[in-house]
Write a protein that holds these residues in place. Structure first.
Motif, PDB file in Angstrom:
ATOM      1  N   GLN A   5      -0.962  -8.600   4.569  1.00  0.00           N
ATOM      2  CA  GLN A   5      -2.284  -8.115   4.886  1.00  0.00           C
ATOM      3  C   GLN A   5      -2.157  -6.643   4.896  1.00  0.00           C
ATOM      4  N   LYS A   6      -1.141  -5.893   5.199  1.00  0.00           N
ATOM      5  CA  LYS A   6      -1.039  -4.581   5.085  1.00  0.00           C
ATOM      6  C   LYS A   6      -1.297  -3.873   3.680  1.00  0.00           C
ATOM      7  N   TYR A   7      -0.596  -4.751   2.744  1.00  0.00           N
ATOM      8  CA  TYR A   7      -0.586  -4.353   1.534  1.00  0.00           C
ATOM      9  C   TYR A   7      -2.054  -4.524   0.646  1.00  0.00           C
ATOM     10  N   LYS A   8      -2.727  -5.666   1.275  1.00  0.00           N
ATOM     11  CA  LYS A   8      -4.104  -6.007   0.772  1.00  0.00           C
ATOM     12  C   LYS A   8      -4.922  -4.835   1.341  1.00  0.00           C
ATOM     13  N   GLU A   9      -5.008  -4.546   2.615  1.00  0.00           N
ATOM     14  CA  GLU A   9      -5.707  -3.256   3.186  1.00  0.00           C
ATOM     15  C   GLU A   9      -5.602  -2.288   2.499  1.00  0.00           C
ATOM     16  N   ALA A  10      -4.365  -1.745   2.373  1.00  0.00           N
ATOM     17  CA  ALA A  10      -4.018  -0.409   1.629  1.00  0.00           C
ATOM     18  C   ALA A  10      -4.615  -0.414  -0.030  1.00  0.00           C
ATOM     19  N   SER A  11      -4.470  -1.463  -0.482  1.00  0.00           N
ATOM     20  CA  SER A  11      -4.956  -1.498  -1.908  1.00  0.00           C
ATOM     21  C   SER A  11      -6.655  -1.521  -1.795  1.00  0.00           C
ATOM     22  N   ILE A  12      -7.260  -2.197  -0.902  1.00  0.00           N
ATOM     23  CA  ILE A  12      -8.625  -2.104  -0.695  1.00  0.00           C
ATOM     24  C   ILE A  12      -9.166  -0.560  -0.464  1.00  0.00           C
TER      25      ILE A  12
END
Length: 67
Positions: A5-12
C-alpha cells in the motif's frame, strides 16, 4: 499500512497529471466492464459497487479538469 500500500500510494503521488488521468480513465473503463458482467450474472451488489466507483471517478475528473 502494509508495504504494498505504501508503494502504491508513493507511485500515485509521483505520477504526472497525464499519467494520473490515464489511470483514472482505465479504472473507470475496467469498472464499467465489471459492472456489465455483474449485471449479466445478476450480482447486483457488485454492479452497484462498480457504478458507484465509476461515478466517483467521473465526479472527481469533473472537479479537477479545466473545462
Amino acid at each position: 499500512m502494509n508495504e504494498f500500500q505504501k508503494y502504491k500510494e508513493a507511485s500515485i503521488y509521483s505520477m504526472s497529471g497525464v499519467e494520473l488521468l490515464q489511470l483514472l480513465y482505465d479504472e473507470a473503463v475496467s469498472r464499467l466492464s465489471k459492472a456489465e458482467i455483474a449485471l449479466e450474472d445478476r450480482e447486483y451488489d457488485l454492479f452497484d459497487d462498480c457504478l458507484l466507483r465509476v461515478s466517483r471517478i467521473v465526479r472527481y475528473l469533473g472537479d479537477i479538469l479545466d473545462m
